[in-house]
Scaffold this motif. Structure first.
Motif, PDB file in Angstrom:
ATOM      1  N   GLU A  14      16.094 -12.827 -42.077  1.00  0.00           N
ATOM      2  CA  GLU A  14      16.225 -11.865 -41.113  1.00  0.00           C
ATOM      3  C   GLU A  14      16.021 -12.164 -39.612  1.00  0.00           C
ATOM      4  O   GLU A  14      16.662 -11.837 -38.702  1.00  0.00           O
ATOM      5  N   ILE A  15      15.017 -13.167 -39.414  1.00  0.00           N
ATOM      6  CA  ILE A  15      15.081 -13.732 -38.193  1.00  0.00           C
ATOM      7  C   ILE A  15      16.349 -14.602 -37.700  1.00  0.00           C
ATOM      8  O   ILE A  15      16.294 -14.306 -36.552  1.00  0.00           O
ATOM      9  N   ARG A  16      16.679 -15.340 -38.689  1.00  0.00           N
ATOM     10  CA  ARG A  16      18.218 -16.032 -38.202  1.00  0.00           C
ATOM     11  C   ARG A  16      19.271 -14.859 -37.793  1.00  0.00           C
ATOM     12  O   ARG A  16      19.976 -15.156 -37.063  1.00  0.00           O
ATOM     13  N   LEU A  18      18.717 -12.150 -36.126  1.00  0.00           N
ATOM     14  CA  LEU A  18      18.511 -11.695 -35.112  1.00  0.00           C
ATOM     15  C   LEU A  18      18.884 -12.667 -33.874  1.00  0.00           C
ATOM     16  O   LEU A  18      19.419 -12.386 -32.767  1.00  0.00           O
ATOM     17  N   TRP A  19      19.027 -13.975 -34.317  1.00  0.00           N
ATOM     18  CA  TRP A  19      19.721 -15.179 -33.251  1.00  0.00           C
ATOM     19  C   TRP A  19      21.127 -15.301 -33.381  1.00  0.00           C
ATOM     20  O   TRP A  19      21.644 -16.279 -32.990  1.00  0.00           O
ATOM     21  N   LEU A  24      18.487 -14.169 -28.594  1.00  0.00           N
ATOM     22  CA  LEU A  24      17.996 -13.147 -28.971  1.00  0.00           C
ATOM     23  C   LEU A  24      17.916 -11.982 -27.690  1.00  0.00           C
ATOM     24  O   LEU A  24      17.622 -12.037 -26.661  1.00  0.00           O
ATOM     25  N   ARG A  28      15.274  -6.817 -28.788  1.00  0.00           N
ATOM     26  CA  ARG A  28      14.977  -7.068 -30.289  1.00  0.00           C
ATOM     27  C   ARG A  28      13.740  -7.985 -30.079  1.00  0.00           C
ATOM     28  O   ARG A  28      13.337  -8.528 -31.339  1.00  0.00           O
ATOM     29  N   GLN A  29      13.423  -8.210 -29.066  1.00  0.00           N
ATOM     30  CA  GLN A  29      11.995  -9.283 -28.987  1.00  0.00           C
ATOM     31  C   GLN A  29      10.854  -8.870 -29.870  1.00  0.00           C
ATOM     32  O   GLN A  29      10.138  -9.733 -30.357  1.00  0.00           O
ATOM     33  N   GLU A  31      10.869  -6.717 -32.338  1.00  0.00           N
ATOM     34  CA  GLU A  31      11.134  -6.939 -33.843  1.00  0.00           C
ATOM     35  C   GLU A  31      11.093  -8.409 -34.361  1.00  0.00           C
ATOM     36  O   GLU A  31      10.589  -8.828 -35.422  1.00  0.00           O
ATOM     37  N   TYR A  32      11.559  -9.461 -33.385  1.00  0.00           N
ATOM     38  CA  TYR A  32      11.314 -10.663 -33.687  1.00  0.00           C
ATOM     39  C   TYR A  32       9.876 -11.328 -33.872  1.00  0.00           C
ATOM     40  O   TYR A  32       9.742 -12.052 -35.088  1.00  0.00           O
ATOM     41  N   HIS A  33       9.124 -10.476 -32.927  1.00  0.00           N
ATOM     42  CA  HIS A  33       7.679 -11.161 -33.048  1.00  0.00           C
ATOM     43  C   HIS A  33       6.880 -10.639 -34.478  1.00  0.00           C
ATOM     44  O   HIS A  33       6.234 -11.042 -35.168  1.00  0.00           O
ATOM     45  N   LEU A  36       8.241 -12.761 -37.113  1.00  0.00           N
ATOM     46  CA  LEU A  36       7.522 -14.076 -37.155  1.00  0.00           C
ATOM     47  C   LEU A  36       6.030 -13.902 -37.794  1.00  0.00           C
ATOM     48  O   LEU A  36       5.597 -14.669 -38.725  1.00  0.00           O
TER      49      LEU A  36
END
Length: 51
Positions: A14-16, A18-19, A24, A28-29, A31-33, A36
């Motif tokens: 899912e993290i990948r 987003l990128w 990024l 969506r920052q 969501e990224y955090h 993590l």
């Protein structure tokens, strides 16, 4: 799988995603955090199971 939620590998996917595209999007920052944190928790759980 950790037995509680998603595996670290699943969260990493899912993290990948987003990128995708190499950057990024600012909207969506948050969501990224969150991902993590979920990834770190999954990694910790998986390491505890392996011990």
């Amino acid at each position: 799988m950790t037995g509680v939620g998603r595996s670290a590998a699943e969260v990493n996917e899912e993290i990948r995603a987003l990128w995708d595209g190499g950057a990024l999007p600012s909207e969506r920052q948050a969501e990224y955090h969150q991902l993590l944190v979920a990834w770190a928790e999954a990694m910790r759980a998986e390491q505890e199971l392996a011990a």
